[in-house]
Every structure is written in C-alpha cells, then in structure tokens.
Design a protein around this motif. Structure first.
Motif, PDB file in Angstrom:
ATOM      1  N   ASN A 153       0.860  -1.193   0.000  1.00 17.29           N
ATOM      2  CA  ASN A 153       0.000   0.000   0.000  1.00 17.29           C
ATOM      3  C   ASN A 153       0.896   1.244   0.000  1.00 17.29           C
ATOM      4  O   ASN A 153       2.117   1.134   0.133  1.00 17.29           O
ATOM      5  N   ASP A 154       0.295   2.406  -0.142  1.00 14.55           N
ATOM      6  CA  ASP A 154       1.078   3.638  -0.283  1.00 14.55           C
ATOM      7  C   ASP A 154       1.944   3.898   0.950  1.00 14.55           C
ATOM      8  O   ASP A 154       3.104   4.293   0.833  1.00 14.55           O
ATOM      9  N   ALA A 155       1.391   3.644   2.129  1.00 15.29           N
ATOM     10  CA  ALA A 155       2.123   3.937   3.368  1.00 15.29           C
ATOM     11  C   ALA A 155       3.379   3.077   3.468  1.00 15.29           C
ATOM     12  O   ALA A 155       4.453   3.569   3.851  1.00 15.29           O
ATOM     13  N   VAL A 156       3.259   1.795   3.109  1.00 10.32           N
ATOM     14  CA  VAL A 156       4.403   0.892   3.168  1.00 10.32           C
ATOM     15  C   VAL A 156       5.461   1.313   2.148  1.00 10.32           C
ATOM     16  O   VAL A 156       6.665   1.310   2.436  1.00 10.32           O
ATOM     17  N   ALA A 157       5.012   1.720   0.968  1.00 11.32           N
ATOM     18  CA  ALA A 157       5.960   2.182  -0.058  1.00 11.32           C
ATOM     19  C   ALA A 157       6.681   3.444   0.413  1.00 11.32           C
ATOM     20  O   ALA A 157       7.902   3.574   0.258  1.00 11.32           O
ATOM     21  N   GLU A 158       5.925   4.369   1.007  1.00  8.69           N
ATOM     22  CA  GLU A 158       6.537   5.605   1.527  1.00  8.69           C
ATOM     23  C   GLU A 158       7.570   5.276   2.601  1.00  8.69           C
ATOM     24  O   GLU A 158       8.654   5.873   2.653  1.00  8.69           O
ATOM     25  N   GLU A 159       7.238   4.308   3.445  1.00  5.33           N
ATOM     26  CA  GLU A 159       8.159   3.900   4.509  1.00  5.33           C
ATOM     27  C   GLU A 159       9.456   3.336   3.921  1.00  5.33           C
ATOM     28  O   GLU A 159      10.551   3.663   4.385  1.00  5.33           O
ATOM     29  N   ALA A 160       9.306   2.515   2.879  1.00  7.35           N
ATOM     30  CA  ALA A 160      10.482   1.914   2.239  1.00  7.35           C
ATOM     31  C   ALA A 160      11.384   3.008   1.670  1.00  7.35           C
ATOM     32  O   ALA A 160      12.611   2.951   1.813  1.00  7.35           O
ATOM     33  N   VAL A 161      10.792   4.011   1.029  1.00  7.61           N
ATOM     34  CA  VAL A 161      11.567   5.107   0.445  1.00  7.61           C
ATOM     35  C   VAL A 161      12.300   5.874   1.560  1.00  7.61           C
ATOM     36  O   VAL A 161      13.481   6.177   1.443  1.00  7.61           O
ATOM     37  N   ALA A 162      11.587   6.113   2.660  1.00  2.68           N
ATOM     38  CA  ALA A 162      12.194   6.844   3.779  1.00  2.68           C
ATOM     39  C   ALA A 162      13.346   6.046   4.386  1.00  2.68           C
ATOM     40  O   ALA A 162      14.387   6.613   4.732  1.00  2.68           O
ATOM     41  N   LEU A 163      13.183   4.735   4.497  1.00  2.00           N
ATOM     42  CA  LEU A 163      14.230   3.906   5.093  1.00  2.00           C
ATOM     43  C   LEU A 163      15.450   3.782   4.190  1.00  2.00           C
ATOM     44  O   LEU A 163      16.578   3.855   4.637  1.00  2.00           O
ATOM     45  N   PHE A 164      15.220   3.578   2.907  1.00  2.00           N
ATOM     46  CA  PHE A 164      16.337   3.260   2.003  1.00  2.00           C
ATOM     47  C   PHE A 164      16.977   4.504   1.399  1.00  2.00           C
ATOM     48  O   PHE A 164      18.139   4.473   1.012  1.00  2.00           O
ATOM     49  N   GLN A 165      16.208   5.602   1.310  1.00  7.04           N
ATOM     50  CA  GLN A 165      16.725   6.846   0.702  1.00  7.04           C
ATOM     51  C   GLN A 165      17.363   6.566  -0.659  1.00  7.04           C
ATOM     52  O   GLN A 165      18.542   6.875  -0.882  1.00  7.04           O
ATOM     53  N   PRO A 166      16.592   5.998  -1.586  1.00  8.66           N
ATOM     54  CA  PRO A 166      17.197   5.621  -2.872  1.00  8.66           C
ATOM     55  C   PRO A 166      17.488   6.839  -3.743  1.00  8.66           C
ATOM     56  O   PRO A 166      16.803   7.863  -3.642  1.00  8.66           O
ATOM     57  N   ALA A 167      18.513   6.693  -4.604  1.00 11.02           N
ATOM     58  CA  ALA A 167      18.786   7.724  -5.611  1.00 11.02           C
ATOM     59  C   ALA A 167      17.814   7.574  -6.776  1.00 11.02           C
ATOM     60  O   ALA A 167      17.580   8.503  -7.536  1.00 11.02           O
ATOM     61  N   LEU A 168      17.274   6.359  -6.914  1.00 10.40           N
ATOM     62  CA  LEU A 168      16.377   6.065  -8.025  1.00 10.40           C
ATOM     63  C   LEU A 168      15.400   4.975  -7.599  1.00 10.40           C
ATOM     64  O   LEU A 168      15.772   4.054  -6.877  1.00 10.40           O
ATOM     65  N   ILE A 169      14.146   5.105  -8.059  1.00  4.28           N
ATOM     66  CA  ILE A 169      13.166   4.046  -7.835  1.00  4.28           C
ATOM     67  C   ILE A 169      12.836   3.441  -9.193  1.00  4.28           C
ATOM     68  O   ILE A 169      12.619   4.173 -10.156  1.00  4.28           O
ATOM     69  N   VAL A 170      12.865   2.115  -9.266  1.00  5.54           N
ATOM     70  CA  VAL A 170      12.520   1.422 -10.508  1.00  5.54           C
ATOM     71  C   VAL A 170      11.305   0.546 -10.240  1.00  5.54           C
ATOM     72  O   VAL A 170      11.246  -0.139  -9.214  1.00  5.54           O
TER      73      VAL A 170
END
Ligand code: THG
Length: 588
Positions: free
Chosen positions: A48-65
């Motif tokens: 879900n959106d919240a879990v995806a947002e959490e993953a982005v916050a945790l990993f701090q990616p330079a790029l999302i694929v």
C-alpha cells in the motif's frame, strides 16, 4: 540528443529501490543485472502507499525502478524521487495489457520503454526505449525472453543518461514519427474469446498466447467454463471445429476450422466444491470427459513430420542425444519425473557418447510440482512421492557413466530444478537465464535432489552455505563465476540451441571424450566409496520428512500462498535490505 555525447563521466553505483508487485522473472533479471554492475538494490513489494513511503524513507534511494507494478505510485513518492516505470510496450503505448494487445493484434515488432512516473498513467517522460522482433510465443515466454532482454538494455541506458546529468528525458509526443503506440485499456475476456466455428488455428493460438500465464482465455468445454493455458499447433489431427479429438501427456487436442491445437493446462472458471482454482493438466481437470478421449501416444523418439506437442522427447543427430522436457512453468510432478527418468535410462542405452538435456524452451526446471501437490488428497504424501521421483531422476543422471551428460539451460531454473542440472557433468546456460539455487524461500524447505553432494562439490562448502542462505537469484554469469555453471552462451534462444549442438557435436568427436568418460567412472566410484549417494539422499530426506510431516507447517502454508497467488503482506528481509536490522536474527 545522441547518447554518445553523454558517455563521458565515469559511472557510479547507485542506491536503487525496486517498487514491484512481486519478485517476478523480470524483477529478478533486472535485480541480478544491476547488482552485478555494483548497484545497491533493495526491494519493496507494492502493498500500500504507506508501506511504499516507509520503504523510500528507510532506504533513501537515488532512483526508484518499477519493474512490475500494477498500481499507481503515489504523488508523495514520484514528486520527490525519480521513478522509472519499466513498461512492456513501444514508445507511446500505455495501459495495463500492453503485451496482450501486441500479441492479439499480431504486431511484428514490439518493445520496452522506461518512462518517468507522474500523475497520468504511463504518460510520463521517456528515458529510453528498446525494440525487438516478436516471436510466435506466449505472453509469458516473450516476457521472460525478449522483454527481459530489452528491459535490461533500456534500464541501463536510462541509468546512464541519469548519471550523465546532461541528458534530458523525452516528453511523450504523439506527433513524433517514432511514437507509434497508443493507450490500450485492460483487455477483457470478450476481446480474446475463441469462436471455434470461425477462428483458425493461428487465431486460436494468438488468443490463448495473449493471456498465458495470466489470466488465461475463458472458454466453454462441455457444460463448463475453464481458463485455457499453453496452446500448441497440431498439424495432423482434425475434426468438427471445437470438438475434443484426443489426449496426450495430460493435454487435450481440440479441432479448429483448419486443424487442431493442443491445450495442456486448465483452470475451472468457477470452481465447485472439491475443485481447485489453480492450473492443472487439462485431462486431470476434465476428469471423465477427457478419460473417454482416444489416447494419441507418440514414441519418445518419434520424429513427427507435422507440428505437434509432446512433453518429453528424444532425438539424435550427429552422434549426440538430445532430451527435451517442456514442462509447463518448469514444474515436474511425480509422473513427469518418472517418465523423464525412463527417458534418461532409454537414452543411456543409445550408442552416443554425449547426452544433452535440453529442458524446455521457457524453463529448464523448477523442481517439484507445487500445484499438483496442493491438489493431492494428502499434500504431505504427494510431496514425499514427488521428491523421491525427483531424486530417482537425479540418481539416473549421476549414475549414467556411459555418456557425458550436458545440462543446457534455455530458460530459468529454481530450487530442485537447479540441482537437477548439477547432476549433469557440465552445465551450460544461455546468457539471460536466472537461477535460484535454493529452497528456503518455500517455507524453509530443506531440499533434496542430492544437493548436499552436488552443490559443495562444485562451489565449495562456504559458497554452498551462502547460496542456500541468501535465497537470492543469480544471473548466468554470476552462477558461472560461483562455479555453479561451466559455460555461458550469448544470444537468443535460437542461436543458443545452435551453439549447444555445435559444441556437443565437437565434444563427442573430441579425442578426450573416452578419457573423460573413464575419468567420470573413476570419480563416481571414488565418490561412492567416500560416501554413497544413498547416504546423501537419506540425510536430505530425513530433513524433508520434517518439512512434509513434522509439526512446523511453514512449507504447507508457503505452498498454499504460492499456488493460490495470495497477496503478500510484507516483503521478506532477504529482499528488503532497508528493513534489515543489523545484528538481528532475520525473519524468513
Ligand atoms: N505513474 C504512476 N504510477 C504508475 C505508472 C505511472 N504505476 C505503474 C503504472 N505506471 C503501470 N501502468 C499502468 C497503466 C494503467 C493501469 C495500470 C497500470 C490501469 N489500471 C486500471 C485501473 O487502475 O483501474 C485497471 C487495471 C487492472 O484492473 O488490472 O489502467 O505512469 N504514478
């Protein structure tokens, strides 16, 4: 702008987050290719959106694929991070059924486009686009081969442009000559519904292939509706259009207006109580209706002069034996294992010095047949039967000292299927093949297929432990570096088969062949004296007994989730690096 102009700066490695519906073949292929190039890739399932947002916050990616994403990426993510959608269509193509439409319309060229996620679905700026020639094959087959190859090229090109900094993506502009695609809605059953009174064989094949593996074409057989899978042309049999003509190897043959097709798998559209909502061999699903059909058997070494379908077949050319086994999805149930073992024993008696195991065009093997096990009266008993049949098959290969055995992997392999290949003397794979040499992902399954003999022998104890523990896929190249494979052959599936034949023939004519066979016999005798094959098997099966019959139901739960394709509740820690707690015991 020419890419040449951009190719200046030394490329750096990046932190890349995969946001994906599941870790399917395409995400695995991209994962192995990017990690091999030094990128740090972490994976989050789109829950879900919240879990995806959490993953982005945790990993701090330079790029999302997004290699395989069905839902919209939320604005909170794409506004702040560059998100690349890997879209299985040409420039301008949009929508959720791209390949389905391309196959149904009979497109001769298709492609993969990397586009930037924004508010309008698939209408964002284009970072790269790669085209390929279409082949008469199922959606799944095109996806795992042409689409995967093109996606690797496209994603690498997009990353390169991104890292150069001075290359801009191209806005979607339908007035451009090279933007030939358009929006296509989700394909419904009505659009691929077979009209047996009007559709010729080519049309029936296109319709089934446009929907294979998911969702299948819905069709009426007898009094009931089923989804059809895995259709092949039949050039000899014919009859009243729509009539069932014959059965063979679990498949049914059905007449078209100009011939017939084989359909190997079915799924009831509306399962009744006691039935299963997943794919099984057509004859099994139809029960009595199919049992009455004439059995159209072919000898294993038959050389039919017309197109047809045969699950296991043996042929010889220029002093080399070739054994093909095209099991749907690479799953091998007890009876398939037994028939394949018989085929191996037959081949072993033939006067050839080299035997090449060709597997199937789309899969080498994925080991035991989890759908068939799930459908059995006793899943535990059937698991036991299936793993023993796999072991018997592996044993026949290991003990074949008459021939040098080559495993030639045209397609992906996983779990017991990988170790089946290691039972050969040499393992060759097409570049692009992805291997999963581990069992643990399926509810902590221990595994058999003599892997405790075959794996350390090739890669050493330490590497064997790492491979089985990490549960990650490997590219053919990575597998070769690890010692799991002997040879990686470049090129597509056609050139792979030609290259395998040339090498196998050269091997059979080489001066060393008799010496190699002598060495094989000596090594086998020596290994058997050190520790008999039966001891490896007994030890492995002791552990498997606990998986199948013990108190911990993990394997049964995992198998149920797998065959029923239940939505995932979380991403396992071995994929979601960003969720790993340093020093903590990893959850499975
Ligand atoms: N932007 C954003 N998110 C995206 C994309 C994007 N997520 C992935 C997506 N591209 C991949 N493409 C699509 C395009 C259309 C549809 C789904 C994925 C679509 N879906 C229908 C719906 O949502 O109602 C029905 C689909 C279904 O039922 O399977 O139309 O470019 N931000």
């Amino acid at each position: 702008m020419g890419l040449e102009r951009c190719r200046k700066k030394k490329l750096e490695t990046m932190r890349i987050l995969f946001l994906t519906h599941s870790f399917n073949s395409l995400s695995q292929r991209l994962f192995v290719e990017l990690t091999a190039r030094g990128h740090e890739v972490s994976i989050e399932f789109d829950i879900n959106d919240a879990v995806a947002e959490e993953a982005v916050a945790l990993f701090q990616p330079a790029l999302i694929v997004a290699p395989f994403l069905k839902r919209a990426i939320p604005e909170s993510i794409w506004r702040n991070h560059l998100c690349l959608i890997v879209h299985p269509g040409i420039k301008g193509d949009r929508g959720p059924s791209s390949l389905d439409w391309a196959i149904l319309r009979g497109e001769t060229r298709w492609g993969v486009t990397c586009l930037q996620a924004d508010a309008e679905m698939d209408a964002g700026d284009i970072w790269s686009a790669v085209e390929f020639e279409m082949r008469d094959a199922s959606k799944g087959s095109l996806y795992r081969n042409e689409v995967a190859d093109a996606a690797v090229t496209a994603v690498l090109e997009a990353i390169e442009k991104l890292q150069q900094g001075n290359c801009q993506p191209e806005p979607l502009d339908y007035s451009r000559d090279d933007v030939r695609g358009q929006w296509h809605c989700l394909m419904s059953q009505a659009e691929r519904c077979i009209d047996w009174r009007r559709d010729d064989t080519a049309t029936v094949l296109r319709k089934v292939r446009s929907a294979d593996g998911v969702p299948g074409v819905r069709d009426r057989i007898g009094e009931r509706d089923y989804f059809l899978y895995n259709a092949h042309p039949e050039g000899d049999l014919s009859g009243v259009p729509g009539a069932l003509l014959a059965r063979r190897d679990g498949a049914i043959c059905r007449a078209t207006i100009d011939g017939a097709v084989w359909i190997t798998h079915l799924r009831p559209a509306v399962p009744e109580s006691g039935e299963f909502g997943f794919k099984l061999p057509a004859v099994q699903v139809l029960g009595e209706l199919a049992a009455e059909l004439p059995l159209s058997e072919l000898a294993i070494d038959a050389l039919p002069q017309h197109p047809t379908w045969q699950e296991i077949r043996y042929r010889e050319a220029n002093g080399v034996g070739y054994l093909h086994f095209d099991c749907y999805n690479g799953a091998m149930d007890s009876s398939q294992c037994m028939r394949l073992r018989d085929a191996v024993l037959y081949a072993a008696q033939r006067p050839v010095k080299v035997l090449v195991l060709m597997g199937g065009c789309d899969f080498w093997s994925n080991g035991i047949h989890l759908n068939q096990i799930e459908a059995a009266d006793s899943a535990s008993d059937e698991s036991w039967r299936n793993i023993n049949a796999m072991d018997d098959l592996c044993q026949a290969l290991v003990e074949n000292c008459q021939q040098l055995v080559i495993a030639a992997m045209q397609g992906n392999a996983g779990a017991g299927g990988v170790f089946l290949a290691l039972a050969a003397d040499e393992v060759w794979a097409r570049n692009g093949v992805v291997l999963n040499p581990h069992y643990k992902g399926m509810g902590n399954l221990y595994g058999s297929e003599y892997w405790t003999y075959l794996l350390p022998k090739r890669v050493g104890e330490q590497q064997a432990a790492a491979l089985t523990h990490n549960r990650l896929p490997l590219s053919a190249r990575q597998a070769a570096d690890a010692g799991l494979l002997d040879l990686v052959i470049e090129g597509d599936s056609f050139s792979f088969v030609a290259a395998v034949q040339a090498r196998a023939e050269a091997l059979s004519l080489s001066e060393q062949i008799d010496e190699r066979l002598d060495r094989k016999r000596t090594t086998r005798l020596h290994d058997e004296q050190q520790k008999p094959l039966s001891a490896y098997r007994a030890e492995e099966l002791e552990k498997m007994k606990l998986n199948f019959f013990g108190f911990d139901p993990s394997y049964h739960v995992a198998r149920y989730h797998f065959v029923e394709k239940l939505p995932k509740a979380r991403t396992p820690a071995y994929l979601a690096r960003h969720r790993r707690v340093v020093g903590a015991k990893q959850r499975p």
